[in-house]
Design an enzyme around this catalytic site. Structure first.
Site, PDB file in Angstrom:
ATOM      1  N   ASP A  29       0.861  -1.170   0.000  1.00 42.27           N
ATOM      2  CA  ASP A  29       0.000   0.000   0.000  1.00 42.27           C
ATOM      3  C   ASP A  29       0.910   1.238   0.000  1.00 42.27           C
ATOM      4  OD1 ASP A  29      -3.136   0.726   1.703  1.00 42.27           O
ATOM      5  OD2 ASP A  29      -2.049   1.780   0.128  1.00 42.27           O
TER       6      ASP A  29
HETATM    7  C1  GLC Z   1      -4.234   4.414  -0.038  1.00 41.68           C
HETATM    8  C2  GLC Z   1      -5.161   3.287   0.386  1.00 41.68           C
HETATM    9  C3  GLC Z   1      -5.300   2.210  -0.648  1.00 41.68           C
HETATM   10  C4  GLC Z   1      -5.226   2.833  -2.033  1.00 41.68           C
HETATM   11  C5  GLC Z   1      -3.810   3.341  -2.209  1.00 41.68           C
HETATM   12  C6  GLC Z   1      -3.608   4.017  -3.575  1.00 41.68           C
HETATM   13  O1  GLC Z   1      -3.404   4.776   1.026  1.00 41.68           O
HETATM   14  O2  GLC Z   1      -4.876   2.655   1.622  1.00 41.68           O
HETATM   15  O3  GLC Z   1      -6.564   1.568  -0.416  1.00 41.68           O
HETATM   16  O4  GLC Z   1      -5.511   1.855  -3.014  1.00 41.68           O
HETATM   17  O5  GLC Z   1      -3.424   4.237  -1.182  1.00 41.68           O
HETATM   18  O6  GLC Z   1      -4.375   5.154  -3.650  1.00 41.68           O
END
Ligand code: GLC
Length: 723
Positions: free
Chosen positions: A266
């Protein structure tokens, strides 16, 4: 496929292989509309141009023309012409926004969920997206957590069914051939929804059994449905952050489950191994993550700055990098990118399919099915089209009804509740509208005056209340989950007028409804209903559509009850035991144990009577399933939909077992006076659970089968499983 990819791999330098693991946001790339706007956390990445031209994927880039421009520029700059993967958060719609997933979950409509994902993929693919960071399947029990709106709720079986439906809708059957689909990325692995105290990014500490019994089924179902990618969770799992957790990622996800697709961290989660306290520096973070099997590092640069040196120092085997690169190249091949790096990106098609009338109609239909009628005293709803209505509240004319992760959606275009009602009423002039107060700003004298004026001549007051999108979603945890005081004060003032009141709620979590549910005669939970939300709610308010939603997450009586969920354990001193003592039982001194509204609960515009449920036998076995049959009659004078639910209780397991577990459901439509016979088949695999040693099996013994309209009002029938 692999021969061609292995050949490509062999031709890549170590620097090029390591950079293939890097995912960057759009501004880093030539051709992006916001090219060069490297601000905030992007600046600190210390990247050279070579890192960008060799990077493997981009996130947050959409728009056919823009994606074509960026891909074009990248192919020219990348020595081996390896195309970029284009990824984005298309969670509940691309430009046509559907209800937030918690709302979609409350529709209990798996086909509707699948269709919403198919439409989202169709729009996103035409806009050049290859992969979506969805479905989010984190099981949730704590409405203080802002991201409960992204989940389909507190039940592992239902979450698994929705996970499958979303993956089917996003991916279709053949990603290379179907260029109007996108690869899915199930998230956040694992158990992100179990953050302590509902505070986002907080510690998760569960037994392995609890993890397997409740939190893992959603991810496993998505992968069984062929989901191409997995995203790591920010949180720890048993003391080790998921992104560096070899036991979770290598041993369970890759070895036990056999997942050989792409695992992406993430945003920033790989470098966060340092503040978590398991990595002393970026080099150690890189080592932990690559050894845990993380293929793509999202928006930090530990891999590109340290993996080469770690390999040269013999601390990391180069084959780990080769495996990761190969998985990424394989996904690009599956998407057909080596043959057509632009895939579905097509400005003409984008103009044709994005936000089309057909898509908006689908969103409106699913939104109507996602709303849950929680209260309807005296049949206040549906309204008569001729009634004089005062529509009062900060969401009466608000476009902030798309909810978090609705990024390409336009609040300006969203159909507001006032718009929807004006279109449904016999005469729009009979709807007086006023904000009454801000979402969480006290009413001004003028706002109050406008509200009282609007209410004066009305037959009925419709309150439009709720949370701003920002009060939900990522980093949107709230410790006090009531509506803001300004709105509660408005409700109290209007209640004093003594007129019938219906409250419509636009929010992203189960709320503590004190000050609303006890004041209003009717309560309709609309969640964040999406682009057509105001039209869908108006359809329900005027009876052009009928409420059929059922809660998939409990509404607590008060935040002090949280976590409160239906599939809980009985404890040794259950309060409702026949011989329960008055004091020395599991209870609160000041509030009930039961939630205000339980899992599975919801009303319609008619009433249903359940006949006596019957079992096909008193015993079942692996060879002889058990049939559970019940007759359901629409006793009212309006058509209606009912979600007939089957629950089971294992009365004595090797470990304690939930007092109820959802095993099946059937959404049926009945005309007034019509009776349907619903039969469920219960099989032995459905009685299996994780034993003390985490083996998954069923035990012979006594069970109860419950059939009913929700997790509370269901009657138990005894049966035995024999071996
Ligand atoms: C964010 C979220 C995740 C998302 C990613 C990209 O922090 O936790 O769900 O897909 O970043 O935006």
């Amino acid at each position: 496929m692999d021969d061609r990819l292995n050949d490509l791999l062999r031709r890549m330098t170590l620097e090029e292989k390591v950079a293939q693991l890097l995912q960057l946001a759009a501004p880093f790339f030539r051709g992006a509309e916001d090219e060069g706007q490297i601000t905030g956390p992007l600046e600190g990445l210390g990247l050279a141009e070579a890192h960008v031209r060799n990077s493997g994927s981009v996130l947050g880039l959409t728009g056919a023309a823009q994606v074509i421009a960026v891909q074009d520029a990248h192919l020219k700059s990348n020595r081996l012409g390896i195309p970029l993967l284009v990824m984005a958060d298309i969670v509940h719609g691309y430009r046509t926004i559907f209800p937030v997933p918690l709302g979609i979950g409350c529709s209990w409509d798996l086909a509707g969920a699948e269709e919403s994902a198919r439409i989202a993929a169709k729009e996103a693919a035409a806009a050049g997206v290859h992969v979506t960071f969805a479905p989010m399947v984190d099981l949730v029990r704590d409405p203080r957590w802002g991201r409960v709106m992204e989940s389909t709720g507190e039940d592992p079986y239902l979450n698994a069914e929705f996970a499958r439906a979303f993956v089917r809708g996003f991916q279709g059957q053949d990603l290379a051939r179907e260029t109007d689909r996108v690869a899915a990325c199930v998230k956040h692995f694992a158990a992100y929804g179990a953050a302590e105290a509902g505070r986002d990014y907080n510690t998760v500490d569960l037994s392995e059994r609890q993890l397997r019994e409740f939190y893992l089924p959603g991810y496993k179902a998505a992968l069984d449905e062929g989901c191409e990618m997995v995203m790591t969770a920010f949180n720890t799992v048993d003391g080790i952050p998921a992104t560096g957790n070899r036991r979770l990622m290598r041993k369970l996800l890759r070895e036990e489950w056999g997942f050989d697709g792409v695992l992406i961290s993430d945003w920033g989660a790989l470098k966060e191994l340092i503040p978590h306290g398991v990595a002393a520096d970026e080099a150690e973070a890189a080592r932990l993550a690559i050894q845990a099997g993380v293929d793509i590092e999202m928006m930090t640069s530990c891999y590109v700055h340290h993996l080469k040196a770690l390999i040269e120092a013999g601390e990391v085997e180069e084959r780990l990098v080769d495996e990761a690169v190969l998985r990424i190249l394989r996904l690009k091949e599956k998407l057909g990118l080596f043959d057509n790096p632009y895939r579905g990106a097509d400005p003409e098609r984008e103009r044709e399919v994005v936000y089309s009338d057909a898509h908006r109609r689908a969103s409106r239909e699913l939104a109507a099915k996602s709303c849950v009628l929680l209260k309807n005293e005296g049949g206040l709803l549906p309204l008569a089209r001729e009634q004089r209505v005062a529509l009062i509240g900060p969401f009466a004319r608000s476009g902030d009804i798309l909810g978090p992760w609705s990024w390409l959606g336009s609040r300006d275009d969203a159909v507001r509740l006032h718009d929807g009602m004006a279109a449904r009423a016999a005469d729009p002039g009979r709807i007086a509208v006023a904000d009454g107060c801000g979402v969480d700003e006290a009413a001004t004298e003028a706002q109050l005056r406008e509200a009282m004026d609007a209410a004066r001549d009305a037959d009925v007051i419709v309150l439009a209340l709720g949370e701003r999108s920002e009060m939900s979603g990522e980093a949107g945890s709230r410790a006090d989950i009531r509506l803001p005081q300004a709105q509660l004060d408005l409700v109290a003032r209007l209640k004093a007028l003594g007129k019938p009141m219906a409250a419509v709620l636009f929010n992203g979590r189960p709320l503590d409804l004190h000050g609303v549910a006890d004041q209003a005669d009717a309560v309709l939970e609309a969640w964040f209903p999406g682009s057509e939300g105001g039209a869908a709610v108006a359809d329900l308010l005027y009876g052009a559509a009928r409420p059929s939603g059922r809660l998939t997450m409990s509404f607590p009586y008060a935040v002090g009850q949280v976590p409160v969920y239906y599939n809980a354990y009985n404890t040794g001193r259950p309060k409702d035991a026949p011989d329960a003592q008055v004091r020395y039982v599991s209870q609160y001194l000041d509030i009930p144990n039961e939630p205000l509204y339980p899992f599975g609960y919801g009303l319609g515009y008619t009433s249903f009577a359940y006949g006596e449920a019957k079992l096909s036998a008193a015993e079942m076995s692996a060879e002889t399933p058990l049939a559970v049959t019940v007759q359901v009659t629409n006793e009212g004078d309006a058509p209606g939909e009912e979600v007939v639910q089957l629950y089971v209780r294992d009365l004595a397991g090797e470990v304690v077992r939930p007092v109820k577990e959802l095993k099946a459901f059937r959404k049926i439509s009945l005309e007034p006076g019509e009776t349907a016979q619903v039969t469920f088949e219960l099989t032995e695999p459905q009685l299996r659970y994780y034993h003390a040693d985490c083996t998954h099996a069923s035990d012979a013994g006594a069970f109860l089968a419950y059939v009913g309209p929700n997790s509370r009002d269901a009657v138990g029938l005894a049966f035995r499983l024999i071996k």
